[in-house]
Design a protein around this motif. Structure first.
Motif, PDB file in Angstrom:
ATOM      1  N   ASN A  95     -26.022 -10.373 111.307  1.00 56.69           N
ATOM      2  CA  ASN A  95     -24.944  -9.453 110.057  1.00 56.69           C
ATOM      3  C   ASN A  95     -25.402  -8.268 109.891  1.00 56.69           C
ATOM      4  O   ASN A  95     -26.715  -8.220 110.407  1.00 56.69           O
ATOM      5  N   GLU A  96     -24.371  -7.678 109.077  1.00 55.49           N
ATOM      6  CA  GLU A  96     -25.045  -6.616 108.568  1.00 55.49           C
ATOM      7  C   GLU A  96     -26.525  -6.212 108.190  1.00 55.49           C
ATOM      8  O   GLU A  96     -27.205  -5.783 108.841  1.00 55.49           O
ATOM      9  N   LYS A  97     -26.468  -7.266 106.940  1.00 52.89           N
ATOM     10  CA  LYS A  97     -28.118  -7.299 106.245  1.00 52.89           C
ATOM     11  C   LYS A  97     -28.708  -6.828 107.002  1.00 52.89           C
ATOM     12  O   LYS A  97     -30.060  -6.199 107.010  1.00 52.89           O
ATOM     13  N   GLU A  98     -28.862  -8.515 108.340  1.00 49.45           N
ATOM     14  CA  GLU A  98     -30.164  -8.692 108.675  1.00 49.45           C
ATOM     15  C   GLU A  98     -30.068  -7.162 110.439  1.00 49.45           C
ATOM     16  O   GLU A  98     -31.194  -6.874 110.314  1.00 49.45           O
ATOM     17  N   THR A  99     -29.126  -7.074 109.988  1.00 53.36           N
ATOM     18  CA  THR A  99     -29.306  -5.424 111.435  1.00 53.36           C
ATOM     19  C   THR A  99     -30.280  -4.251 110.923  1.00 53.36           C
ATOM     20  O   THR A  99     -30.738  -3.654 111.477  1.00 53.36           O
ATOM     21  N   ALA A 100     -29.633  -4.311 109.717  1.00 48.13           N
ATOM     22  CA  ALA A 100     -30.314  -3.130 109.323  1.00 48.13           C
ATOM     23  C   ALA A 100     -31.106  -2.922 108.761  1.00 48.13           C
ATOM     24  O   ALA A 100     -31.799  -1.774 108.700  1.00 48.13           O
ATOM     25  N   ALA A 101     -31.610  -4.209 108.018  1.00 46.46           N
ATOM     26  CA  ALA A 101     -33.633  -4.263 108.418  1.00 46.46           C
ATOM     27  C   ALA A 101     -34.123  -4.276 109.807  1.00 46.46           C
ATOM     28  O   ALA A 101     -35.172  -3.944 109.682  1.00 46.46           O
ATOM     29  N   LEU A 103     -25.679   1.706 107.807  1.00 47.55           N
ATOM     30  CA  LEU A 103     -24.441   1.053 108.866  1.00 47.55           C
ATOM     31  C   LEU A 103     -22.923   0.845 108.481  1.00 47.55           C
ATOM     32  O   LEU A 103     -22.800   1.495 109.705  1.00 47.55           O
ATOM     33  N   ARG A 104     -23.265   0.478 107.338  1.00 47.80           N
ATOM     34  CA  ARG A 104     -21.567   0.997 107.561  1.00 47.80           C
ATOM     35  C   ARG A 104     -21.749   2.971 107.749  1.00 47.80           C
ATOM     36  O   ARG A 104     -20.357   1.922 108.419  1.00 47.80           O
ATOM     37  N   ARG A 105     -21.714   3.209 107.051  1.00 47.94           N
ATOM     38  CA  ARG A 105     -21.153   4.759 107.871  1.00 47.94           C
ATOM     39  C   ARG A 105     -21.638   4.996 108.254  1.00 47.94           C
ATOM     40  O   ARG A 105     -20.496   5.697 109.210  1.00 47.94           O
ATOM     41  N   TRP A 106     -21.959   4.755 109.695  1.00 50.19           N
ATOM     42  CA  TRP A 106     -22.322   4.673 110.857  1.00 50.19           C
ATOM     43  C   TRP A 106     -21.542   3.925 111.952  1.00 50.19           C
ATOM     44  O   TRP A 106     -20.663   4.726 112.607  1.00 50.19           O
ATOM     45  N   ARG A 107     -20.728   2.527 111.258  1.00 51.14           N
ATOM     46  CA  ARG A 107     -19.406   2.015 111.869  1.00 51.14           C
ATOM     47  C   ARG A 107     -18.628   3.391 111.477  1.00 51.14           C
ATOM     48  O   ARG A 107     -17.257   3.012 112.732  1.00 51.14           O
ATOM     49  N   VAL A 108     -18.354   3.758 110.108  1.00 48.98           N
ATOM     50  CA  VAL A 108     -17.163   4.990 110.228  1.00 48.98           C
ATOM     51  C   VAL A 108     -16.922   5.544 110.945  1.00 48.98           C
ATOM     52  O   VAL A 108     -16.228   6.194 111.306  1.00 48.98           O
ATOM     53  N   GLU A 109     -18.399   5.802 111.379  1.00 49.28           N
ATOM     54  CA  GLU A 109     -18.168   7.406 111.995  1.00 49.28           C
ATOM     55  C   GLU A 109     -18.762   6.942 113.282  1.00 49.28           C
ATOM     56  O   GLU A 109     -18.783   7.722 114.447  1.00 49.28           O
ATOM     57  N   GLY A 110     -19.024   6.037 114.291  1.00 47.32           N
ATOM     58  CA  GLY A 110     -18.564   5.474 115.348  1.00 47.32           C
ATOM     59  C   GLY A 110     -20.159   6.203 115.554  1.00 47.32           C
ATOM     60  O   GLY A 110     -20.694   6.287 117.164  1.00 47.32           O
ATOM     61  N   PRO A 145     -24.866   1.568 116.444  1.00 47.18           N
ATOM     62  CA  PRO A 145     -25.038   0.152 117.431  1.00 47.18           C
ATOM     63  C   PRO A 145     -23.538  -0.395 117.409  1.00 47.18           C
ATOM     64  O   PRO A 145     -22.664  -0.712 116.471  1.00 47.18           O
ATOM     65  N   ARG A 146     -23.034  -0.971 118.874  1.00 47.03           N
ATOM     66  CA  ARG A 146     -21.530  -1.640 118.980  1.00 47.03           C
ATOM     67  C   ARG A 146     -22.036  -3.076 118.129  1.00 47.03           C
ATOM     68  O   ARG A 146     -22.869  -3.356 117.667  1.00 47.03           O
ATOM     69  N   PHE A 147     -20.589  -3.051 117.889  1.00 45.07           N
ATOM     70  CA  PHE A 147     -20.752  -4.231 116.457  1.00 45.07           C
ATOM     71  C   PHE A 147     -18.657  -5.234 116.894  1.00 45.07           C
ATOM     72  O   PHE A 147     -18.505  -4.988 117.331  1.00 45.07           O
ATOM     73  N   SER A 148     -19.130  -6.061 116.246  1.00 44.68           N
ATOM     74  CA  SER A 148     -17.804  -7.185 116.862  1.00 44.68           C
ATOM     75  C   SER A 148     -17.509  -7.698 115.572  1.00 44.68           C
ATOM     76  O   SER A 148     -18.153  -8.070 114.321  1.00 44.68           O
ATOM     77  N   LYS A 149     -16.085  -7.796 115.014  1.00 40.40           N
ATOM     78  CA  LYS A 149     -15.303  -7.768 113.932  1.00 40.40           C
ATOM     79  C   LYS A 149     -15.080  -9.856 114.588  1.00 40.40           C
ATOM     80  O   LYS A 149     -13.992  -9.831 115.592  1.00 40.40           O
ATOM     81  N   ILE A 150     -15.394 -10.670 113.657  1.00 35.80           N
ATOM     82  CA  ILE A 150     -14.740 -11.745 113.946  1.00 35.80           C
ATOM     83  C   ILE A 150     -14.437 -12.511 113.028  1.00 35.80           C
ATOM     84  O   ILE A 150     -14.839 -12.061 111.575  1.00 35.80           O
ATOM     85  N   GLY A 151     -12.892 -11.824 112.254  1.00 37.05           N
ATOM     86  CA  GLY A 151     -12.444 -12.502 111.416  1.00 37.05           C
ATOM     87  C   GLY A 151     -12.666 -10.881 110.397  1.00 37.05           C
ATOM     88  O   GLY A 151     -12.684  -9.596 110.549  1.00 37.05           O
ATOM     89  N   LYS A 152     -12.977 -11.067 109.145  1.00 41.32           N
ATOM     90  CA  LYS A 152     -12.817 -10.147 108.684  1.00 41.32           C
ATOM     91  C   LYS A 152     -15.129  -9.731 108.699  1.00 41.32           C
ATOM     92  O   LYS A 152     -15.329  -8.383 108.131  1.00 41.32           O
ATOM     93  N   ALA A 153     -15.582 -10.708 108.713  1.00 42.32           N
ATOM     94  CA  ALA A 153     -16.871 -10.608 108.919  1.00 42.32           C
ATOM     95  C   ALA A 153     -17.436  -9.752 110.348  1.00 42.32           C
ATOM     96  O   ALA A 153     -16.874  -8.923 111.550  1.00 42.32           O
ATOM     97  N   VAL A 154     -18.433  -8.762 110.395  1.00 45.79           N
ATOM     98  CA  VAL A 154     -19.631  -7.935 110.980  1.00 45.79           C
ATOM     99  C   VAL A 154     -20.614  -8.592 111.991  1.00 45.79           C
ATOM    100  O   VAL A 154     -21.024  -8.955 110.776  1.00 45.79           O
TER     101      VAL A 154
END
Length: 67
Positions: free
Chosen positions: A6-12, A21-28, A31-40
């Motif tokens: 999850n986001e917290k584990e990846t950031a750690a 990590l959220r800002r990087w997602r918005v800016e592209g 790292p690559r990520f998947s959305k599973i429902g609302k979960a990143v």
């Protein structure tokens, strides 16, 4: 290491804040990520590839800064 993190584990693992990590997602930028429902979720292999792509031998090596 789990295959998906999850986001917290990846950031750690990257030693950054979840907000970065959220800002990087918005800016592209992150790292690559998947959305599973609302979960990143982040694949362990994708995060390793992201880290490996930024390896540098010196501070003048621009590969470490490129996306």
């Amino acid at each position: 290491m789990k295959p998906l993190m999850n986001e917290k584990e990846t950031a750690a693992w990257l030693c950054i804040s979840p907000a970065t990590l959220r800002r990087w997602r918005v800016e592209g930028k992150g790292p690559r990520f998947s959305k599973i429902g609302k979960a990143v979720r982040y694949s362990t292999l994708d995060v390793i590839e992201y880290i490996d792509a930024r390896l540098s031998n010196s501070t003048s090596d621009v590969r470490g800064n490129a996306r």
